[in-house]
Design a protein around this motif. Sequence first.
Motif, PDB file in Angstrom:
ATOM      1  N   MET A 191       0.962  -1.229   0.093  1.00 29.46           N
ATOM      2  CA  MET A 191      -0.132  -0.285   0.253  1.00 29.46           C
ATOM      3  C   MET A 191       0.870   1.217   0.018  1.00 29.46           C
ATOM      4  N   ALA A 192       0.272   2.464  -0.152  1.00 28.58           N
ATOM      5  CA  ALA A 192       0.972   3.710   0.097  1.00 28.58           C
ATOM      6  C   ALA A 192       0.208   4.641   0.991  1.00 28.58           C
ATOM      7  N   GLU A 193       1.059   4.839   2.072  1.00 27.18           N
ATOM      8  CA  GLU A 193       0.158   5.696   3.048  1.00 27.18           C
ATOM      9  C   GLU A 193       0.173   7.188   2.826  1.00 27.18           C
ATOM     10  N   PHE A 194      -0.977   7.904   3.000  1.00 26.69           N
ATOM     11  CA  PHE A 194      -0.958   9.370   2.875  1.00 26.69           C
ATOM     12  C   PHE A 194      -0.799   9.994   4.237  1.00 26.69           C
ATOM     13  N   LYS A 213      -1.215   6.312  -6.591  1.00 25.16           N
ATOM     14  CA  LYS A 213      -2.211   7.189  -7.322  1.00 25.16           C
ATOM     15  C   LYS A 213      -3.297   8.041  -6.591  1.00 25.16           C
ATOM     16  N   GLU A 214      -4.021   7.009  -5.686  1.00 22.90           N
ATOM     17  CA  GLU A 214      -4.905   7.778  -4.908  1.00 22.90           C
ATOM     18  C   GLU A 214      -4.436   8.802  -3.909  1.00 22.90           C
ATOM     19  N   SER A 215      -3.201   8.564  -3.358  1.00 25.02           N
ATOM     20  CA  SER A 215      -2.607   9.552  -2.542  1.00 25.02           C
ATOM     21  C   SER A 215      -2.213  10.773  -3.399  1.00 25.02           C
ATOM     22  N   ILE A 249      -2.906  16.346  -4.799  1.00 24.28           N
ATOM     23  CA  ILE A 249      -3.024  17.434  -5.899  1.00 24.28           C
ATOM     24  C   ILE A 249      -4.218  18.254  -5.743  1.00 24.28           C
ATOM     25  N   THR A 250      -5.352  17.634  -5.236  1.00 25.14           N
ATOM     26  CA  THR A 250      -6.774  18.287  -5.127  1.00 25.14           C
ATOM     27  C   THR A 250      -6.695  19.204  -3.958  1.00 25.14           C
ATOM     28  N   ASP A 251      -5.845  18.833  -3.124  1.00 26.36           N
ATOM     29  CA  ASP A 251      -6.154  19.486  -1.673  1.00 26.36           C
ATOM     30  C   ASP A 251      -5.338  20.899  -1.729  1.00 26.36           C
ATOM     31  N   ASP A 252      -6.202  22.108  -1.866  1.00 23.54           N
ATOM     32  CA  ASP A 252      -5.415  23.276  -2.105  1.00 23.54           C
ATOM     33  C   ASP A 252      -4.462  23.870  -1.171  1.00 23.54           C
ATOM     34  N   PHE A 257      -1.511  -5.483 -16.522  1.00 22.55           N
ATOM     35  CA  PHE A 257      -1.848  -4.736 -15.074  1.00 22.55           C
ATOM     36  C   PHE A 257      -2.897  -3.789 -15.539  1.00 22.55           C
ATOM     37  N   ASP A 258      -3.855  -3.692 -14.812  1.00 25.26           N
ATOM     38  CA  ASP A 258      -4.727  -2.574 -14.954  1.00 25.26           C
ATOM     39  C   ASP A 258      -4.335  -1.009 -14.621  1.00 25.26           C
ATOM     40  N   ILE A 259      -3.343  -1.121 -13.941  1.00 22.65           N
ATOM     41  CA  ILE A 259      -2.830   0.321 -13.464  1.00 22.65           C
ATOM     42  C   ILE A 259      -1.187   0.399 -14.124  1.00 22.65           C
ATOM     43  N   GLN A 260      -0.974   1.416 -14.575  1.00 17.55           N
ATOM     44  CA  GLN A 260       0.309   1.735 -15.318  1.00 17.55           C
ATOM     45  C   GLN A 260       1.270   2.555 -14.491  1.00 17.55           C
ATOM     46  N   LEU A 261       2.251   2.100 -13.942  1.00 19.27           N
ATOM     47  CA  LEU A 261       3.153   3.172 -13.432  1.00 19.27           C
ATOM     48  C   LEU A 261       3.615   4.494 -14.213  1.00 19.27           C
TER      49      LEU A 261
END
Length: 237
Positions: A1-4, A33-35, A40-43, A72-76
């Motif tokens: 996982m990746a922790e934000f 990707k989600e992090s 990016i969207t947090d001003d 893979f359904d997600i691309q680096l």
Amino acid sequence: MAEFTRLQNCLALIRLRNPPVNAISTTVARGIKESLQKAITDDTVKAIVICGADGIFCAGADIREFKVHKTFDIQLGDIVDEIQRNKKPVVAAIQKLALGGGLELALGCHYRIAHAEAQVGFPEVTLGILPGARGTQLLPRLVGVPAALDLIISGRHISANEALKLGIIDKIVNSDPIEESIKFAQRISGQSSQELQMTSDMVADKSSALGPPKGYTSKATIEFFFYLTVPGLCCGM
Ligand SMILES: CCCCCC/C=C/CC(=O)SCCNC(=O)CCNC(=O)[C@H](O)C(C)(C)COP(=O)(O)OP(=O)(O)OC[C@H]1O[C@@H](n2cnc3c(N)ncnc32)[C@H](O)[C@@H]1OP(=O)(O)O
């Protein structure tokens, strides 16, 4: 996982976590990707640091998944593009290893700070593949074509010191590169997004002579690569 983690002083930290070497699995890639999207969207977030858990950045693709998935359904590469498109500065904090896809992720960032004992490299050749997540474009832009070919074709790991001399890494530290990257990100978070965008555009423009951007590997490069790596083709071996 990746922790934000949302840090003080308008920073976001994205930490790859997949023991033992924080390899990029589909779960890790989705997490990055989600992090990134959150940051990016947090001003209120002005700069982003990417690092690995437990003292290691990332040893590349999770080779355990190679046995399970053919595609893979997600691309680096798409994640690397997203980092480069975004207007907030992103710093990679490299501890111990940045290999393969891990190095591509770091190359996508705007700055790379590594520990003096860290090593980087593209070991893909040892698995019979090429770096496919923008590494074949981003590396020659930083170090020039001959040095990039040498690293990609040999698959060798190089020291942080050699990487610094080549221009792959921006700064080496003897202390914790994550702390150093956070301090650095804080300093540069004052840069306007317009400045960063203009600089990235200019650099991309100036380096376009090295070939088209985005996942493009020329036929000639591939042919040259196979000439050098397929036994019997090179030097009459
Ligand atoms: C969702 C799509 C993702 C795609 C991402 C984009 C694609 C990129 C292509 C690549 O990245 S290819 C490159 C893949 N990486 C490698 O080939 C590295 C292979 N590993 C090594 O060279 C070495 O293991 C090491 C990382 C230098 C560490 O060496 P060391 O001697 O210190 O320890 P080991 O005993 O060899 O390994 C420790 C432990 O770690 C496991 N491991 C190592 N690499 C990976 C990996 N890439 N994925 C998963 N697991 C890995 C190794 O199996 C050992 O595990 P154990 O359980 O302790 O036996």
